[in-house]
Design a protein around this motif. Structure first.
Motif, PDB file in Angstrom:
ATOM      1  N   GLY A 115       0.813  -1.216   0.000  1.00  0.00           N
ATOM      2  CA  GLY A 115       0.000   0.000   0.000  1.00  0.00           C
ATOM      3  C   GLY A 115       0.847   1.267   0.000  1.00  0.00           C
ATOM      4  N   PRO A 116       0.221   2.419  -0.207  1.00  0.00           N
ATOM      5  CA  PRO A 116       0.949   3.679  -0.333  1.00  0.00           C
ATOM      6  C   PRO A 116       1.380   4.264   1.015  1.00  0.00           C
ATOM      7  N   PHE A 117       2.450   5.033   0.992  1.00  0.00           N
ATOM      8  CA  PHE A 117       2.806   5.875   2.130  1.00  0.00           C
ATOM      9  C   PHE A 117       1.694   6.916   2.304  1.00  0.00           C
ATOM     10  N   THR A 118       1.378   7.245   3.533  1.00  0.00           N
ATOM     11  CA  THR A 118       0.301   8.195   3.788  1.00  0.00           C
ATOM     12  C   THR A 118       0.755   9.303   4.729  1.00  0.00           C
ATOM     13  N   GLU A 119       0.033  10.399   4.664  1.00  0.00           N
ATOM     14  CA  GLU A 119       0.221  11.514   5.581  1.00  0.00           C
ATOM     15  C   GLU A 119      -1.157  12.091   5.896  1.00  0.00           C
ATOM     16  N   ASN A 120      -1.467  12.183   7.179  1.00  0.00           N
ATOM     17  CA  ASN A 120      -2.797  12.636   7.611  1.00  0.00           C
ATOM     18  C   ASN A 120      -3.914  11.809   6.978  1.00  0.00           C
ATOM     19  N   GLY A 121      -3.645  10.512   6.837  1.00  0.00           N
ATOM     20  CA  GLY A 121      -4.670   9.606   6.326  1.00  0.00           C
ATOM     21  C   GLY A 121      -4.829   9.584   4.822  1.00  0.00           C
ATOM     22  N   GLN A 122      -4.012  10.357   4.110  1.00  0.00           N
ATOM     23  CA  GLN A 122      -4.114  10.424   2.653  1.00  0.00           C
ATOM     24  C   GLN A 122      -2.805   9.967   2.013  1.00  0.00           C
ATOM     25  N   PRO A 123      -2.881   9.287   0.871  1.00  0.00           N
ATOM     26  CA  PRO A 123      -1.652   8.869   0.186  1.00  0.00           C
ATOM     27  C   PRO A 123      -0.777  10.069  -0.170  1.00  0.00           C
ATOM     28  N   VAL A 124       0.525   9.889  -0.055  1.00  0.00           N
ATOM     29  CA  VAL A 124       1.472  10.922  -0.477  1.00  0.00           C
ATOM     30  C   VAL A 124       1.545  10.903  -2.007  1.00  0.00           C
ATOM     31  N   VAL A 125       1.331  12.040  -2.641  1.00  0.00           N
ATOM     32  CA  VAL A 125       1.377  12.118  -4.106  1.00  0.00           C
ATOM     33  C   VAL A 125       2.004  13.438  -4.532  1.00  0.00           C
ATOM     34  N   ASP A 126       2.387  13.501  -5.784  1.00  0.00           N
ATOM     35  CA  ASP A 126       2.748  14.743  -6.444  1.00  0.00           C
ATOM     36  C   ASP A 126       2.066  14.711  -7.806  1.00  0.00           C
ATOM     37  N   LEU A 127       2.110  15.818  -8.530  1.00  0.00           N
ATOM     38  CA  LEU A 127       1.472  15.868  -9.840  1.00  0.00           C
ATOM     39  C   LEU A 127       2.333  16.682 -10.780  1.00  0.00           C
ATOM     40  N   GLY A 128       2.508  16.186 -11.991  1.00  0.00           N
ATOM     41  CA  GLY A 128       3.254  16.913 -13.014  1.00  0.00           C
ATOM     42  C   GLY A 128       2.628  16.678 -14.373  1.00  0.00           C
ATOM     43  N   PHE A 129       2.878  17.610 -15.300  1.00  0.00           N
ATOM     44  CA  PHE A 129       2.307  17.491 -16.641  1.00  0.00           C
ATOM     45  C   PHE A 129       3.382  16.971 -17.591  1.00  0.00           C
ATOM     46  N   VAL A 130       3.024  15.955 -18.368  1.00  0.00           N
ATOM     47  CA  VAL A 130       3.960  15.325 -19.298  1.00  0.00           C
ATOM     48  C   VAL A 130       3.568  15.686 -20.726  1.00  0.00           C
ATOM     49  N   LEU A 131       4.517  16.271 -21.452  1.00  0.00           N
ATOM     50  CA  LEU A 131       4.329  16.617 -22.855  1.00  0.00           C
ATOM     51  C   LEU A 131       4.976  15.534 -23.708  1.00  0.00           C
ATOM     52  N   VAL A 132       4.200  14.891 -24.538  1.00  0.00           N
ATOM     53  CA  VAL A 132       4.690  13.783 -25.361  1.00  0.00           C
ATOM     54  C   VAL A 132       5.282  14.339 -26.658  1.00  0.00           C
ATOM     55  N   VAL A 133       6.559  13.995 -26.923  1.00  0.00           N
ATOM     56  CA  VAL A 133       7.282  14.511 -28.083  1.00  0.00           C
ATOM     57  C   VAL A 133       7.980  13.358 -28.802  1.00  0.00           C
ATOM     58  N   ASP A 134       8.435  13.658 -30.020  1.00  0.00           N
ATOM     59  CA  ASP A 134       9.153  12.640 -30.793  1.00  0.00           C
ATOM     60  C   ASP A 134      10.600  12.491 -30.340  1.00  0.00           C
ATOM     61  N   ASP A 135      11.205  13.619 -29.934  1.00  0.00           N
ATOM     62  CA  ASP A 135      12.611  13.595 -29.528  1.00  0.00           C
ATOM     63  C   ASP A 135      12.756  14.360 -28.224  1.00  0.00           C
ATOM     64  N   GLU A 136      12.816  13.641 -27.141  1.00  0.00           N
ATOM     65  CA  GLU A 136      12.903  14.239 -25.806  1.00  0.00           C
ATOM     66  C   GLU A 136      14.175  15.062 -25.635  1.00  0.00           C
ATOM     67  N   ASP A 137      15.305  14.563 -26.108  1.00  0.00           N
ATOM     68  CA  ASP A 137      16.580  15.250 -25.928  1.00  0.00           C
ATOM     69  C   ASP A 137      16.603  16.588 -26.651  1.00  0.00           C
ATOM     70  N   GLU A 138      15.981  16.649 -27.816  1.00  0.00           N
ATOM     71  CA  GLU A 138      15.961  17.896 -28.583  1.00  0.00           C
ATOM     72  C   GLU A 138      15.276  19.002 -27.791  1.00  0.00           C
ATOM     73  N   HIS A 139      14.171  18.678 -27.141  1.00  0.00           N
ATOM     74  CA  HIS A 139      13.443  19.683 -26.367  1.00  0.00           C
ATOM     75  C   HIS A 139      14.203  20.062 -25.103  1.00  0.00           C
ATOM     76  N   LYS A 140      14.905  19.117 -24.501  1.00  0.00           N
ATOM     77  CA  LYS A 140      15.707  19.442 -23.327  1.00  0.00           C
ATOM     78  C   LYS A 140      16.813  20.408 -23.691  1.00  0.00           C
ATOM     79  N   ASP A 141      17.447  20.203 -24.866  1.00  0.00           N
ATOM     80  CA  ASP A 141      18.506  21.098 -25.317  1.00  0.00           C
ATOM     81  C   ASP A 141      17.965  22.506 -25.546  1.00  0.00           C
ATOM     82  N   GLU A 142      16.753  22.609 -26.099  1.00  0.00           N
ATOM     83  CA  GLU A 142      16.147  23.915 -26.326  1.00  0.00           C
ATOM     84  C   GLU A 142      15.881  24.627 -25.007  1.00  0.00           C
ATOM     85  N   ASP A 143      15.410  23.891 -24.002  1.00  0.00           N
ATOM     86  CA  ASP A 143      15.156  24.481 -22.691  1.00  0.00           C
ATOM     87  C   ASP A 143      16.447  24.984 -22.065  1.00  0.00           C
ATOM     88  N   ASP A 144      17.526  24.211 -22.211  1.00  0.00           N
ATOM     89  CA  ASP A 144      18.811  24.613 -21.653  1.00  0.00           C
ATOM     90  C   ASP A 144      19.282  25.923 -22.276  1.00  0.00           C
TER      91      ASP A 144
END
Length: 210
Positions: A115-144
Motif C-alpha cells: 500500500g501507499p505511504f500516507t500523511e494525515n490519512g491520505q496517500p502521499v502524491v505529487d502531480l506533473g504534466f507530461v508533454l509527449v514529443v518525438d525527440d525528448e533530448d531535442e526539447h531538453k537542449d532547447e530548454d537549456d
C-alpha cells in the motif's frame, strides 16, 4: 490507511517532456524500502489500481534522484498501449514493500499488498504534466539554451574613444552585458544565446561628444 508515525515519503515530480515510454522523477525520499507507482488521471475518479501505468524498480530507504520509471510494464496489469500518445498529467505515489519481496504487488493483489505511504490519512502524491514529443533530448537542449547561465561574463567587448575607453561584459545565454564609460567613449557588449543582442562598439570623436 492509518499513518505510520515513523514512516514518511517525499516526492518531487516536475513537468517534463517524454517520448511516452518512460518518465523521470526528480527526487524521492523514502523512510524505508519501497516503490513509486505512476497513476494517470483515472486516480481522481477513484480507480486506484486501474490507474497505475508504471512503477519504479525497488528503491532502498533513503534519497534518490532522477529515478526513471518505465511505463506500461506493471505486474498484474494489462494494457492496450505501450506508450503515452497525448499530453497529460501524471501522479506519482510512493508505496511500501509490505511483504518484503522487493516486487510491486499492489495491482496484482488488488490493493492488499504494498500500500501507499500516507500523511494525515491520505496517500502521499505529487502531480506533473507530461508533454509527449518525438525527440525528448531535442526539447531538453532547447530548454537549456532558453534558460541559460547567468554568469560573470564571457567574451568581453571593448570600445575605444579618442578621449577614453569603454568596456562592456557580455554574458552567455540570458545574462546581461554591462556598460562601461571612460572619458567620452562608450562600449556596450552582449554575447547572448537566449536573448540575442548584437555587439556594438561606439567610438567618440576628439571633440568629446556623448
Amino acid at each position: 490507511m492509518e499513518d505510520d508515525e515513523d514512516s514518511f515519503a517525499l516526492l518531487d515530480f516536475e513537468n517534463q517532456y517524454s517520448e511516452g515510454e518512460e518518465i523521470d522523477i526528480d527526487e524521492v525520499t523514502l523512510s524505508e524500502g519501497g516503490f513509486v507507482a505512476i497513476h494517470d488521471a483515472r486516480l481522481l475518479e477513484g480507480k486506484v489500481t486501474e490507474s497505475v501505468i508504471g512503477v519504479s524498480e525497488y528503491l532502498e530507504a533513503g534519497e534518490h534522484e532522477e529515478v526513471e520509471v518505465k511505463l506500461f510494464d506493471v505486474e498484474g496489469a494489462d494494457f492496450d498501449d505501450d506508450r503515452l500518445h497525448s499530453d497529460q498529467p501524471l501522479i506519482p505515489m510512493p508505496h511500501y514493500d509490505t511483504n518484503g519481496n522487493e516486487t510491486y504487488d499492489f495491482v496484482s493483489s488488488g490493493g492488499e499488498e504494498d500500500g501507499p505511504f500516507t500523511e494525515n490519512g491520505q496517500p502521499v502524491v505529487d502531480l506533473g504534466f507530461v508533454l509527449v514529443v518525438d525527440d525528448e533530448d531535442e526539447h531538453k537542449d532547447e530548454d537549456d539554451k532558453d534558460n541559460g547561465d547567468d554568469g560573470n561574463g564571457h567574451d568581453a567587448c571593448n570600445g575605444n574613444g579618442d578621449d577614453g575607453n569603454g568596456n562592456g561584459n557580455g554574458h552567455e545565454n540570458n545574462g546581461n552585458g554591462g556598460n562601461g564609460n571612460g572619458g567620452n567613449g562608450n562600449g556596450n557588449g552582449d554575447d547572448t544565446t537566449g536573448n540575442t543582442t548584437t555587439t556594438t562598439t561606439t567610438t567618440a570623436d576628439s571633440g568629446g561628444s556623448n
